[in-house]
Design a protein around this motif. Structure first.
Motif, PDB file in Angstrom:
ATOM      1  N   ARG A 165       0.849  -1.212   0.000  1.00 20.42           N
ATOM      2  CA  ARG A 165       0.000   0.000   0.000  1.00 20.42           C
ATOM      3  C   ARG A 165       0.877   1.253   0.000  1.00 20.42           C
ATOM      4  N   ASN A 166       1.946   1.222   0.783  1.00 21.12           N
ATOM      5  CA  ASN A 166       2.858   2.373   0.808  1.00 21.12           C
ATOM      6  C   ASN A 166       3.543   2.560  -0.532  1.00 21.12           C
ATOM      7  N   ILE A 167       3.973   1.452  -1.128  1.00 22.18           N
ATOM      8  CA  ILE A 167       4.631   1.532  -2.440  1.00 22.18           C
ATOM      9  C   ILE A 167       3.687   2.159  -3.454  1.00 22.18           C
ATOM     10  N   ASP A 168       2.428   1.728  -3.436  1.00 19.47           N
ATOM     11  CA  ASP A 168       1.431   2.254  -4.364  1.00 19.47           C
ATOM     12  C   ASP A 168       1.205   3.747  -4.134  1.00 19.47           C
ATOM     13  N   LEU A 169       1.100   4.145  -2.852  1.00 14.79           N
ATOM     14  CA  LEU A 169       0.896   5.564  -2.531  1.00 14.79           C
ATOM     15  C   LEU A 169       2.054   6.409  -3.049  1.00 14.79           C
ATOM     16  N   ILE A 170       3.273   5.917  -2.835  1.00 11.55           N
ATOM     17  CA  ILE A 170       4.443   6.685  -3.266  1.00 11.55           C
ATOM     18  C   ILE A 170       4.517   6.761  -4.783  1.00 11.55           C
ATOM     19  N   ARG A 171       4.224   5.657  -5.452  1.00 13.83           N
ATOM     20  CA  ARG A 171       4.309   5.673  -6.927  1.00 13.83           C
ATOM     21  C   ARG A 171       3.283   6.624  -7.545  1.00 13.83           C
ATOM     22  N   ARG A 172       2.190   6.867  -6.841  1.00 16.47           N
ATOM     23  CA  ARG A 172       1.208   7.840  -7.345  1.00 16.47           C
ATOM     24  C   ARG A 172       1.757   9.267  -7.300  1.00 16.47           C
ATOM     25  N   GLU A 173       2.709   9.497  -6.392  1.00 17.82           N
ATOM     26  CA  GLU A 173       3.238  10.849  -6.199  1.00 17.82           C
ATOM     27  C   GLU A 173       4.559  11.084  -6.928  1.00 17.82           C
ATOM     28  N   VAL A 174       5.140  10.006  -7.456  1.00 20.54           N
ATOM     29  CA  VAL A 174       6.476  10.097  -8.050  1.00 20.54           C
ATOM     30  C   VAL A 174       6.414   9.701  -9.519  1.00 20.54           C
ATOM     31  N   GLY A 175       6.693  10.661 -10.408  1.00 19.99           N
ATOM     32  CA  GLY A 175       6.760  10.365 -11.832  1.00 19.99           C
ATOM     33  C   GLY A 175       8.166   9.930 -12.200  1.00 19.99           C
ATOM     34  N   MET A 176       8.280   9.042 -13.185  1.00 21.02           N
ATOM     35  CA  MET A 176       9.604   8.538 -13.574  1.00 21.02           C
ATOM     36  C   MET A 176       9.742   8.573 -15.087  1.00 21.02           C
ATOM     37  N   VAL A 177      10.891   9.081 -15.537  1.00 17.05           N
ATOM     38  CA  VAL A 177      11.216   9.100 -16.966  1.00 17.05           C
ATOM     39  C   VAL A 177      12.513   8.322 -17.131  1.00 17.05           C
ATOM     40  N   PHE A 178      12.481   7.337 -18.021  1.00 12.86           N
ATOM     41  CA  PHE A 178      13.584   6.405 -18.162  1.00 12.86           C
ATOM     42  C   PHE A 178      14.460   6.749 -19.364  1.00 12.86           C
ATOM     43  N   GLN A 179      15.605   6.062 -19.414  1.00  8.20           N
ATOM     44  CA  GLN A 179      16.497   6.193 -20.563  1.00  8.20           C
ATOM     45  C   GLN A 179      15.796   5.696 -21.831  1.00  8.20           C
ATOM     46  N   GLN A 180      15.201   4.518 -21.741  1.00  9.88           N
ATOM     47  CA  GLN A 180      14.364   4.015 -22.836  1.00  9.88           C
ATOM     48  C   GLN A 180      12.943   4.481 -22.535  1.00  9.88           C
ATOM     49  N   PHE A 181      12.214   4.842 -23.559  1.00 11.19           N
ATOM     50  CA  PHE A 181      10.994   5.631 -23.347  1.00 11.19           C
ATOM     51  C   PHE A 181       9.861   4.818 -22.725  1.00 11.19           C
ATOM     52  N   ASN A 182       9.874   3.481 -22.950  1.00  7.38           N
ATOM     53  CA  ASN A 182       8.885   2.601 -22.328  1.00  7.38           C
ATOM     54  C   ASN A 182       7.447   2.985 -22.672  1.00  7.38           C
ATOM     55  N   LEU A 183       7.247   3.481 -23.877  1.00  2.57           N
ATOM     56  CA  LEU A 183       5.879   3.762 -24.325  1.00  2.57           C
ATOM     57  C   LEU A 183       5.264   2.474 -24.882  1.00  2.57           C
ATOM     58  N   PHE A 184       3.937   2.363 -24.774  1.00  2.00           N
ATOM     59  CA  PHE A 184       3.259   1.198 -25.356  1.00  2.00           C
ATOM     60  C   PHE A 184       3.145   1.395 -26.869  1.00  2.00           C
ATOM     61  N   PRO A 185       3.760   0.500 -27.668  1.00  2.00           N
ATOM     62  CA  PRO A 185       3.798   0.732 -29.117  1.00  2.00           C
ATOM     63  C   PRO A 185       2.433   0.630 -29.787  1.00  2.00           C
ATOM     64  N   HIS A 186       1.501  -0.123 -29.159  1.00  2.00           N
ATOM     65  CA  HIS A 186       0.192  -0.332 -29.793  1.00  2.00           C
ATOM     66  C   HIS A 186      -0.800   0.770 -29.448  1.00  2.00           C
ATOM     67  N   LEU A 187      -0.388   1.727 -28.615  1.00  2.00           N
ATOM     68  CA  LEU A 187      -1.261   2.852 -28.259  1.00  2.00           C
ATOM     69  C   LEU A 187      -0.757   4.128 -28.918  1.00  2.00           C
ATOM     70  N   THR A 188      -1.676   5.029 -29.255  1.00  2.00           N
ATOM     71  CA  THR A 188      -1.243   6.333 -29.763  1.00  2.00           C
ATOM     72  C   THR A 188      -0.561   7.103 -28.636  1.00  2.00           C
ATOM     73  N   ASN A 189       0.114   8.175 -29.003  1.00  2.00           N
ATOM     74  CA  ASN A 189       0.769   9.003 -27.988  1.00  2.00           C
ATOM     75  C   ASN A 189      -0.252   9.524 -26.971  1.00  2.00           C
ATOM     76  N   LEU A 190      -1.407   9.935 -27.478  1.00  2.00           N
ATOM     77  CA  LEU A 190      -2.474  10.417 -26.587  1.00  2.00           C
ATOM     78  C   LEU A 190      -2.911   9.312 -25.626  1.00  2.00           C
ATOM     79  N   GLN A 191      -3.097   8.105 -26.149  1.00  2.00           N
ATOM     80  CA  GLN A 191      -3.545   6.989 -25.304  1.00  2.00           C
ATOM     81  C   GLN A 191      -2.479   6.608 -24.273  1.00  2.00           C
TER      82      GLN A 191
END
Length: 253
Positions: free
Chosen positions: A81-107
């Motif tokens: 529960r604590n991990i989930d709470l913290i992840r909601r407050e912390v944004g992360m940007v990675f070296q590799q973009f980790n975008l879903f290829p089957h979704l549009t940028n908007l999605q």
């Protein structure tokens, strides 16, 4: 009043004697530091120094085995529960973009707000479009990640993280996978974010960005913070021989 003016000296992240092992490899050897609300910190150091591992412990992408990490008043333990709470407050940007290829940028951007924050789709889309405008790629909303450049993909990734309205943004070498001409466009977005008052921890080799934007530069080597100082002091008057060598080698490139 801007967020920056509201920034206090209260630490939003506190790390005390943090240790991390990968099997027998002692990657973090007792890291103690804190970051205050609204602070912009750049973390640098040679490959294998522990800097990326350290930043990944702050939202439990890596588990620390000893010591204490508190994020926004919540201690990171095995409590999901604590991990989930913290992840909601912390944004992360990675070296590799980790975008879903089957979704549009908007999605890609709306997925988190709809699923995690239960935001209505129409509201999530209007937030996403505003963020794409903010990162200067509003015209790429309906394209897929493979149809845009690496620099644009990284800007979508930043917008995706911001869509969750985080209190803290972590960047793990966000420009190192990019061609040189794309680095500037991503750093420009990060500069704008820094000036908006966001709490930012950035692992990067971009020393010009560090000098210009950071409130504090932390130098990691062999699993420890060897030196930390304001940028002017760090670059112009480093105290440790290891720091001097790193700066001289980095600034040659």
């Amino acid at each position: 009043m801007s967020t920056l003016e509201n920034a206090t000296n209260d630490p939003i992240i506190v790390c005390e004697d943090v240790h991390k092992w990968f099997d027998d490899f002692h990657v973090l050897k007792g890291v103690t530091t804190s970051f205050r609300k609204g602070e912009r910190a750049v973390i640098c150091g040679p490959s294998g120094s522990g800097k990326s591992t350290f930043i990944r412990t702050l939202n439990r992408l890596e588990e620390h085995q000893r010591g204490k990490i508190v994020v926004d008043g919540i201690e990171l333990t095995n409590d999901l529960r604590n991990i989930d709470l913290i992840r909601r407050e912390v944004g992360m940007v990675f070296q590799q973009f980790n975008l879903f290829p089957h979704l549009t940028n908007l999605q890609n951007i709306t997925l988190g707000p709809i699923r995690v924050r239960k935001m209505p789709k129409s509201e999530a889309e209007s937030v996403a479009l505003a963020l794409l405008e903010r990162v200067d790629i509003a015209d790429q909303a309906e394209k897929y990640p493979a149809e845009i450049s690496g620099g644009q993909q990284q800007r979508v990734a930043i917008a995706r993280a911001l869509a969750m309205e985080p209190k803290i943004m972590l960047f793990d070498e966000p420009t190192s996978a990019l061609d040189p001409e794309m680095i500037t466009e991503v750093l420009d977005v990060m500069r704008e974010l820094a000036h908006s008052g966001m709490t930012m921890l950035v692992v990067t080799h971009e020393m010009g960005f560090a000098r210009e934007v950071a409130d504090r530069v932390l130098f990691f080597d062999e699993g420890l913070i060897v030196e930390e100082a304001a940028p002017a002091e760090f670059f112009d008057n480093p105290q440790h021989e290891r720091t001097k060598l790193f700066i001289s080698q980095t600034l040659q490139h």
